[in-house]
Scaffold this active site. Structure first.
Site, short mmCIF file in Angstrom:
data_model
loop_
_atom_site.label_atom_id
_atom_site.label_comp_id
_atom_site.label_asym_id
_atom_site.label_seq_id
_atom_site.Cartn_x
_atom_site.Cartn_y
_atom_site.Cartn_z
N TYR A 56 0.97 -1.38 -0.11
CA TYR A 56 -0.03 -0.02 0.10
C TYR A 56 0.95 1.19 -0.03
O TYR A 56 0.54 2.35 -0.26
CB TYR A 56 -0.99 -0.11 1.11
CG TYR A 56 -1.72 -1.02 1.46
CD1 TYR A 56 -2.02 -2.03 0.27
CD2 TYR A 56 -2.54 -1.24 2.45
CE1 TYR A 56 -3.00 -3.12 0.54
CE2 TYR A 56 -3.50 -2.43 2.60
CZ TYR A 56 -3.56 -3.13 1.81
OH TYR A 56 -4.51 -4.41 1.85
N LYS A 81 1.53 -6.58 5.74
CA LYS A 81 1.54 -7.88 4.70
C LYS A 81 2.93 -7.88 3.95
O LYS A 81 3.50 -6.74 3.52
CB LYS A 81 0.30 -7.92 3.62
CG LYS A 81 -1.00 -7.91 4.46
CD LYS A 81 -2.08 -7.79 3.52
CE LYS A 81 -3.19 -7.13 4.11
NZ LYS A 81 -3.65 -6.04 4.15
N HIS A 114 0.85 -11.69 1.23
CA HIS A 114 -0.28 -11.13 0.43
C HIS A 114 -1.09 -11.86 -0.49
O HIS A 114 -2.31 -11.69 -0.85
CB HIS A 114 0.17 -9.65 0.00
CG HIS A 114 -0.66 -8.58 -0.11
ND1 HIS A 114 -0.26 -7.04 0.00
CD2 HIS A 114 -2.17 -8.52 -0.37
CE1 HIS A 114 -1.49 -6.43 -0.15
NE2 HIS A 114 -2.48 -7.14 -0.44
N PRO A 201 -15.11 -5.25 1.90
CA PRO A 201 -16.34 -5.78 2.40
C PRO A 201 -17.36 -5.01 1.64
O PRO A 201 -18.46 -5.31 1.63
CB PRO A 201 -16.08 -5.53 3.74
CG PRO A 201 -15.17 -4.26 4.04
CD PRO A 201 -14.36 -4.62 3.04
N LEU A 202 -17.14 -3.82 1.13
CA LEU A 202 -17.80 -2.99 0.36
C LEU A 202 -17.82 -3.21 -1.15
O LEU A 202 -18.39 -2.34 -1.82
CB LEU A 202 -18.11 -1.58 0.70
CG LEU A 202 -18.13 -1.20 2.47
CD1 LEU A 202 -18.01 0.15 2.63
CD2 LEU A 202 -19.33 -1.95 2.95
#
Length: 286
Positions: A56, A81, A114, A201-202
Site C-alpha cells: 500500500y 503484509k 499477501h 467488504p463494500l
C-alpha cells in the site's frame, strides 16, 4: 458467533490471540497526511484494529497516525503484509524488519503473505511460500509477529503451505462481500480453524449501486455500508472497511444497534456477481 455488541469485541485466533471483530482498512489510502489522518480518525472513532500492507506504500503514515492518536500501542491490533517481490526465506526476513521499521513498532499483531502465487514465482510458488512461512514462523517465535496468516489463498495454496508449516495460519484475508461469498475458501478456512477476514467488504464501492441493498438499508434506517458490514459480522467474518472521509469512518463503526433478519441475510447472500468477483491468484499479472 462473537458477541456483536461493540467495535472492540474480539474473535479468538487459533493461537489464543484476540482480534477485534472490525478492522480499519487502508488499501488505496494515499501515503502522507491522508493516511495519517484517516488512521487517527479511525482510532478516535473507536476502532482498535488497523490493516495495512507493504504494497500500500503507506506504512510510515499508518505508523505516524497510530503514534499521533495517543492510543497505547498494546491496545491496537496492527496488521501488515508481505509483498510479492519479497517471497522466499531471506527476502521475507528482511521485509518483516523493513515493515516494523516503517511502522515505527517493534512487533505487529498479524503478518500475512499477501498473494500466494505472484507472477515472478509462478514456477516455484510452493517453495517460495514455504520459505516465506519459515521466516514468518521464526519472527513469530521471536515475538516480532503475534499471529501469522495469508491473504488471497485458495484451498490448494493452503494445502501446499500446510505440508511444511509448523505453525498453522491463523487468518486468511480474502475478497469477501455479498457479491462474492467464496464458499469453498470460507468452508476450508472454517474446517482448519482459520479466520476469514473480508477485504473490500463494500465491494470497492460498487455495492452502493445495488438497488435491493438500498431498499434493505431504508427498512433499517441504516446506510448500505452499515447493512453490508453487519451482514459480514453476522456471517462470522471480520470486515475491513476503508474510508478517508471522517463521517464515513464514524458511520462504518456504528453496527451494533440493529440486527439483520434471517430473511434479509438470505436476500443479501443471493447478490452473487452484483459488484465484482475475487481475482484469481493463479492468473494475476503482479
Amino acid at each position: 458467533m462473537a458477541h456483536l455488541t461493540k467495535l472492540t469485541d474480539t474473535y479468538t485466533l487459533n493461537n489464543g490471540v484476540e482480534i477485534p471483530i472490525v478492522g480499519f482498512g487502508t488499501w488505496q489510502t494515499p501515503d502522507g497526511e491522508v493516511a495519517k489522518h484517516s488512521v487517527e480518525t479511525a482510532l478516535a472513532a473507536g476502532y482498535r484494529h488497523i490493516d495495512t500492507a507493504a504494497a500500500y506504500g503507506n506504512e510510515d503514515s499508518v505508523g505516524a497516525g497510530i503514534k499521533a492518536s495517543g492510543v497505547p500501542r498494546d491496545r491496537i491490533f496492527l496488521t501488515t503484509k508481505l509483498w510479492n517481490a519479497d517471497h522466499g526465506y531471506e527476502a521475507t526476513k528482511a521485509a518483516i524488519d523493513r515493515s516494523l521499521q516503517k511502522l515505527g513498532v517493534d512487533y505487529v499483531d498479524l503478518y500475512l503473505i499477501h498473494w500466494p502465487n505472484p507472477i515472478q514465482f509462478r514456477n516455484n510458488w510452493e517453495e517460495a511460500n514455504a520459505g516465506s512461512w519459515k521466516a514468518m514462523e521464526e519472527a513469530y517465535q521471536a515475538g516480532k509477529l503475534r499471529a501469522i496468516g495469508v491473504s488471497n489463498f485458495r484451498a490448494k495454496h493452503l494445502d501446499a503451505l500446510l505440508k511444511t508449516a509448523n505453525v498453522k495460519p491463523m487468518v486468511n484475508q480474502i475478497f469477501l462481500n455479498p457479491s462474492d461469498l467464496q464458499p469453498e475458501v470460507v468452508d476450508y478456512n472454517k474446517a482448519h480453524d482459520i479466520l476469514s477476514e473480508a477485504y473490500s467488504p463494500l465491494g470497492t464501492g460498487k455495492i452502493f449501486k445495488v438497488e435491493s441493498l438500498k431498499k434493505i438499508a431504508e427498512r433499517y434506517n441504516k446506510s448500505v455500508a452499515q447493512v453490508v458490514l453487519r451482514w459480514s459480522l453476522q456471517h462470522g467474518f471480520l470486515p475491513l472497511p476503508k474510508s478517508v472521509h471522517d463521517d464515513r469512518i464514524k458511520e462504518n463503526a456504528q453496527l451494533f444497534d440493529f440486527e439483520l433478519s434471517h430473511h434479509d441475510m438470505t436476500l443479501i447472500d443471493a447478490l452473487h456477481g452484483e459488484a465484482g468477483l475475487a481475482t484469481d491468484p493463479d492468473t494475476t499479472d503482479f
